[in-house]
Design an enzyme around this catalytic site. Structure first.
Site, PDB file in Angstrom:
ATOM      1  N   GLU A 176      -0.714 -31.812 -13.315  1.00 26.50           N
ATOM      2  CA  GLU A 176      -1.830 -32.753 -13.340  1.00 26.50           C
ATOM      3  C   GLU A 176      -1.932 -33.519 -14.653  1.00 26.50           C
ATOM      4  OE1 GLU A 176      -2.617 -33.193 -10.509  1.00 26.50           O
ATOM      5  OE2 GLU A 176      -4.208 -31.922  -9.723  1.00 26.50           O
ATOM      6  N   HIS A 200      -1.958 -22.238 -14.406  1.00 20.76           N
ATOM      7  CA  HIS A 200      -1.554 -22.311 -12.999  1.00 20.76           C
ATOM      8  C   HIS A 200      -1.522 -20.910 -12.426  1.00 20.76           C
ATOM      9  CE1 HIS A 200       0.772 -23.306  -9.398  1.00 20.76           C
ATOM     10  NE2 HIS A 200       0.339 -24.533  -9.596  1.00 20.76           N
TER      11      HIS A 200
HETATM   12  N1  ACO Z   1      -8.153 -23.657 -20.008  1.00 22.26           N
HETATM   13  C1  ACO Z   1      -8.663 -22.591 -20.652  1.00 22.26           C
HETATM   14  N2  ACO Z   1      -8.578 -21.328 -20.195  1.00 22.26           N
HETATM   15  C2  ACO Z   1      -7.952 -21.134 -19.025  1.00 22.26           C
HETATM   16  C3  ACO Z   1      -7.385 -22.198 -18.307  1.00 22.26           C
HETATM   17  C4  ACO Z   1      -7.494 -23.504 -18.830  1.00 22.26           C
HETATM   18  N3  ACO Z   1      -6.986 -24.551 -18.207  1.00 22.26           N
HETATM   19  N4  ACO Z   1      -6.822 -21.720 -17.181  1.00 22.26           N
HETATM   20  C5  ACO Z   1      -7.031 -20.399 -17.192  1.00 22.26           C
HETATM   21  N5  ACO Z   1      -7.713 -20.047 -18.305  1.00 22.26           N
HETATM   22  C6  ACO Z   1      -8.102 -18.693 -18.719  1.00 22.26           C
HETATM   23  C7  ACO Z   1      -9.195 -18.120 -17.829  1.00 22.26           C
HETATM   24  O1  ACO Z   1     -10.465 -18.448 -18.333  1.00 22.26           O
HETATM   25  C8  ACO Z   1      -8.898 -16.647 -17.892  1.00 22.26           C
HETATM   26  O2  ACO Z   1      -9.375 -16.180 -19.117  1.00 22.26           O
HETATM   27  P1  ACO Z   1      -9.886 -14.656 -19.238  1.00 22.26           P
HETATM   28  O3  ACO Z   1      -8.683 -13.794 -18.952  1.00 22.26           O
HETATM   29  O4  ACO Z   1     -10.389 -14.558 -20.638  1.00 22.26           O
HETATM   30  O5  ACO Z   1     -10.977 -14.481 -18.213  1.00 22.26           O
HETATM   31  C9  ACO Z   1      -7.363 -16.610 -17.964  1.00 22.26           C
HETATM   32  O6  ACO Z   1      -6.952 -17.851 -18.517  1.00 22.26           O
HETATM   33  C10 ACO Z   1      -6.684 -16.427 -16.610  1.00 22.26           C
HETATM   34  O7  ACO Z   1      -7.196 -17.419 -15.738  1.00 22.26           O
HETATM   35  P2  ACO Z   1      -7.392 -17.254 -14.187  1.00 22.26           P
HETATM   36  O8  ACO Z   1      -8.727 -17.830 -13.808  1.00 22.26           O
HETATM   37  O9  ACO Z   1      -7.109 -15.848 -13.746  1.00 22.26           O
HETATM   38  O10 ACO Z   1      -6.259 -18.157 -13.627  1.00 22.26           O
HETATM   39  P3  ACO Z   1      -6.149 -18.680 -12.146  1.00 22.26           P
HETATM   40  O11 ACO Z   1      -4.791 -18.353 -11.691  1.00 22.26           O
HETATM   41  O12 ACO Z   1      -7.266 -18.225 -11.277  1.00 22.26           O
HETATM   42  O13 ACO Z   1      -6.380 -20.224 -12.374  1.00 22.26           O
HETATM   43  C11 ACO Z   1      -6.221 -22.540 -12.419  1.00 22.26           C
HETATM   44  C12 ACO Z   1      -5.468 -21.229 -12.167  1.00 22.26           C
HETATM   45  C13 ACO Z   1      -7.412 -22.642 -11.463  1.00 22.26           C
HETATM   46  C14 ACO Z   1      -5.279 -23.688 -12.165  1.00 22.26           C
HETATM   47  C15 ACO Z   1      -6.741 -22.554 -13.885  1.00 22.26           C
HETATM   48  O14 ACO Z   1      -5.654 -22.396 -14.762  1.00 22.26           O
HETATM   49  C16 ACO Z   1      -7.527 -23.809 -14.221  1.00 22.26           C
HETATM   50  O15 ACO Z   1      -8.728 -23.872 -13.934  1.00 22.26           O
HETATM   51  N6  ACO Z   1      -6.859 -24.837 -14.844  1.00 22.26           N
HETATM   52  C17 ACO Z   1      -7.539 -26.069 -15.165  1.00 22.26           C
HETATM   53  C18 ACO Z   1      -7.641 -26.959 -13.915  1.00 22.26           C
HETATM   54  C19 ACO Z   1      -6.285 -27.533 -13.493  1.00 22.26           C
HETATM   55  O16 ACO Z   1      -5.481 -27.959 -14.324  1.00 22.26           O
HETATM   56  N7  ACO Z   1      -6.083 -27.568 -12.164  1.00 22.26           N
HETATM   57  C20 ACO Z   1      -4.836 -28.082 -11.557  1.00 22.26           C
HETATM   58  C21 ACO Z   1      -3.938 -26.964 -11.151  1.00 22.26           C
HETATM   59  S1  ACO Z   1      -2.381 -27.561 -10.601  1.00 22.26           S
HETATM   60  C22 ACO Z   1      -2.609 -27.886  -8.971  1.00 22.26           C
HETATM   61  O17 ACO Z   1      -3.328 -27.268  -8.253  1.00 22.26           O
HETATM   62  C23 ACO Z   1      -1.892 -29.025  -8.413  1.00 22.26           C
END
Ligand code: ACO
Length: 382
Positions: A319, A261
């Site tokens: 989610e 998140h």
């Molecule tokens: N699975 C695996 N790796 C992940 C995940 C995940 N769910 N989420 C983040 N990461 C990793 C990224 O690849 C990144 O890795 P890196 O540092 O090696 O490049 C690191 O963790 C940081 O991630 P960011 O992209 O900077 O996190 P951001 O804050 O942009 O993303 C998000 C948040 C979009 C929710 C992300 O965690 C994600 O895609 N989750 C899966 C989709 C999801 O569950 N969405 C619902 C969100 S809740 C809502 O909106 C109601």
């Protein structure tokens, strides 16, 4: 002085709000000043929406009056019904049909551009009332079934389930649905809420703002995650296969849906509320198999996320358990994101009203990185 770009506007406060308080480090969420843990299992959708719109809970009389105004909003404009019929013929996804239908709701409004506070509040009520009718009518039309009209003696959540199935919903399912809708209703300056606020900040109308917000909600980084999250649990099938399956996904560079998140660096408090609601639901139904499997997949996912992405603090978000609750009340995966919208529209509309109450056009800047030395070349010389 050079302007600094903040990618994703991370950490930028775009507004003051009294609607919800999100503390991503403490894992706290307050909606309308109430801790989510207390509000979600007790409030109905109508009570929570009233709380956001009026900054207090309604008394019995106010709640009855709101329910009766919701009944008025359940009648869709004729063109909205035609749009749903046309989308059903093309088998459009439910969330797209909701977006298209929402844009046409202004046709049932004699004065859609009236942005006075009273006018906007009535409009917010009408849009909220219409959402479950749109989703349920559309699903039935697409399946070639008759549309089920709402019942006057049912509340918002019960009517949603009744209009979908045509059957009297079980009281436990209605409670679980209200808990979900309230949990999903508001969450600070999330992407879809921000979209709505940007649109009304131009003094555009509420229909446009909510239609834009649906578009922002649809993506998997926001509201589109629960379907794939449940698919993952089903694909894993038994707890002993979780480690290998999740490792493979992470090796491929896949993101695990329902985890991570932008704001929460600890467990999303909404995941706790919904996990408890899901446990009650599956316990009452007399079969905990899926719930127990999901818990164990979650444990494995968290362990492997820490192994593959150390220090990123990737935790379960709402989610993951949304999928379990909505599946538990009998919804198909395609309904998860539209149902999120049925709950979140309470928050979207409240944010739009709040934005308009002390509006300043939202207009950030950008940093230009392109050339400045190009000269016009006539078409025949290109
Ligand atoms: N699975 C695996 N790796 C992940 C995940 C995940 N769910 N989420 C983040 N990461 C990793 C990224 O690849 C990144 O890795 P890196 O540092 O090696 O490049 C690191 O963790 C940081 O991630 P960011 O992209 O900077 O996190 P951001 O804050 O942009 O993303 C998000 C948040 C979009 C929710 C992300 O965690 C994600 O895609 N989750 C899966 C989709 C999801 O569950 N969405 C619902 C969100 S809740 C809502 O909106 C109601």
């Amino acid at each position: 002085m050079a302007t600094k770009v903040i990618p994703g506007l991370e950490g930028v406060a775009a507004a003051e709000t009294r609607l919800s308080y999100v503390d991503g480090l403490a894992g706290e969420l307050f909606i309308g000043g109430h801790p989510l843990m207390e509000l979600a299992p007790n409030a109905t959708f109508e009570e929570a929406a009233f709380l956001l719109w009026h900054d207090r809970l309604p008394n019995g009389e106010e709640l009855a009056a709101l329910k009766s105004r919701f009944q008025g909003g359940q009648e869709l404009p004729r063109t909205t019904k035609h749009v749903l019929e046309a989308a059903a013929k093309r088998k459009a996804p439910v969330i797209d049909a909701l977006r298209m239908a929402c844009a046409t709701l202004s046709l049932g409004d004699p004065n859609p551009d009236d942005i006075t506070p009273a006018g906007q509040l009535r409009r917010a009520e009408r849009i909220c009332a219409a959402f479950p009718v749109i989703v349920a009518s559309y699903v039935r039309l697409r399946e070639g079934q008759d549309v089920v009209p709402p019942r006057d003696d049912y509340g918002h959540a019960a009517n949603f389930m009744y209009m979908l199935s045509g059957e009297e919903p079980h009281a436990d399912f209605v409670r679980a649905m209200d808990t979900y809708l309230v949990t999903a209703m508001d969450h600070g300056m999330n992407a879809s809420t921000f979209t709505g606020r940007v649109i009304v900040s131009t003094e555009s109308d509420l229909y446009s703002a909510i239609t834009g917000a649906i578009g922002a909600l649809k993506g998997p980084a926001h509201g589109g995650a629960p379907g794939p999250a449940l698919d993952m649990v089903f694909e894993i099938g038994t707890a002993d296969r979780a480690d290998a399956n999740i490792r493979e996904r992470l090796e491929r560079g896949e993101r695990l849906m329902g985890f991570g998140h932008r704001v929460y660096k600890v467990r999303d408090p909404r995941a706790d509320v919904l996990s408890q609601a899901a446990e009650r639901l599956y316990e009452q139904a007399g079969d905990r198999t899926l719930y127990d499997l999901a818990r164990s997949v979650e444990e494995t996912a968290l362990r492997l996320l820490e192994e593959y992405k150390p220090g990123r603090n990737l935790q379960t978000n709402l989610e993951y358990y949304t999928a379990l609750v909505l599946h538990g009340v009998g919804m198909s995966a395609e309904l998860f994101t539209p149902t999120f919208a049925v709950g979140r529209v309470g928050g979207w509309s409240a944010h739009c009203l709040e934005q308009l109450s002390h509006n300043r056009l939202i207009r950030p800047s950008s940093v230009y990185t392109g050339p400045k030395d190009r000269r016009w070349v006539p078409l025949e010389q290109r």
